[in-house]
Write an enzyme that holds these catalytic residues in place. Structure first.
Site, PDB file in Angstrom:
ATOM      1  N   SER A   1       0.849  -1.192   0.000  1.00 50.36           N
ATOM      2  CA  SER A   1       0.000   0.000   0.000  1.00 50.36           C
ATOM      3  C   SER A   1       0.878   1.232   0.000  1.00 50.36           C
ATOM      4  O   SER A   1       2.034   1.205   0.445  1.00 50.36           O
ATOM      5  CB  SER A   1      -0.895   0.002   1.246  1.00 50.36           C
TER       6      SER A   1
ATOM      7  N   TYR B   1      -3.047  -1.444  10.200  1.00 50.66           N
ATOM      8  CA  TYR B   1      -2.943  -1.776   8.785  1.00 50.66           C
ATOM      9  C   TYR B   1      -1.569  -1.373   8.240  1.00 50.66           C
ATOM     10  O   TYR B   1      -0.897  -2.155   7.550  1.00 50.66           O
ATOM     11  CB  TYR B   1      -4.055  -1.062   8.012  1.00 50.66           C
TER      12      TYR B   1
END
Length: 247
Positions: free
Chosen positions: A127, A140
């Protein structure tokens, strides 16, 4: 004709990547926890298999059925958005089980065949939060940062066997499912003390300056699986590309 196994193909980046690599002529093994035959074209070059990356038995069964592969795309992932203070550690562990340990388990399972053939590529989808942290996503971010370090080390470790390891770093995609993946509502993870701050952050997420499309990620994966250079990172989407350049 090469064969790729992709995890997390029931929606989003994984599904689009399966479609893209099939269109480019690859054999595609699209895996998902609950297989759905209606998601991908009916083709002799597409197989849909059940796979839960948090289960070693499921991983072994899927790889036995898939046979030899030329590329592994670790795409399956989940996330939690909210104040870390209010995020139960059970949710944090759940995120790491899929995003971190699931990727490691899949990778460990395919390395022997790649090493024996002295050929193969592992692409780990992370990400753009690894390029610049975003608030309200600490667990996350940590799970994805771990895979960045893991992949960088792995690339060096495996190069003696002509096995490549790559990273694809998607930017912000509003279709990405976060807290719903662990069965918790976002509002449950935003205590009153964070309410006004979180509201402004979520409003900014709702109207991003730029958006990463699923096709951006699929194309970045395509570049990564075919790349024979030492390039490790492949940012996907205009926002991720801009962040990578700034970094």
């Amino acid at each position: 004709m090469k064969t790729v196994l992709i995890t997390g193909c029931s929606s989003g980046y994984g599904l689009e990547t399966a479609r893209h690599l099939h269109a480019e002529g690859w054999n595609v093994i699209a895996t998902m926890r609950t297989p759905r035959e209606d998601l991908l074209p009916h083709s002799e070059r597409i197989r849909i298999l059940p796979l839960d990356v948090t289960s070693t038995d499921s991983i072994a069964a899927a790889l036995e059925r898939s046979g030899p592969i030329d590329a592994l795309v670790n795409n399956a992932g989940i996330g939690v958005v909210g104040a870390f203070e209010a995020t139960p550690m059970s949710y944090v562990r759940h995120v790491f089980e899929t995003n971190t340990f699931g990727v490691m388990a899949m990778t460990q399972a395919v390395i022997p065949q790649f090493r024996a053939r002295r050929s193969g590529v592992i692409v780990n989808v992370t990400s753009s939060v690894t390029l610049t942290p975003m608030p309200l996503a600490a667990a996350y971010t940590a799970s994805k940062m771990a895979i960045e370090g893991f992949t960088g080390s792995l690339a060096l470790e495996l190069q003696a066997f002509d096995v490549r390891a790559k990273l694809v770093e998607p930017g912000y995609g509003p279709t990405t499912r976060f807290s719903q993946n662990v069965g918790v509502r976002i509002e449950d993870l935003v205590p009153e003390a964070y309410a006004s701050y979180a509201a402004a952050i979520f409003a900014a997420y709702a109207e991003p300056a730029s958006v990463t499309k699923e096709s951006d990620v699929a194309e970045a994966v395509w570049r990564a699986v075919n790349d024979l250079s030492g390039q490790l990172r492949f940012p996907a989407g205009p926002d991720a590309v801009a962040l990578a350049r700034a970094a």
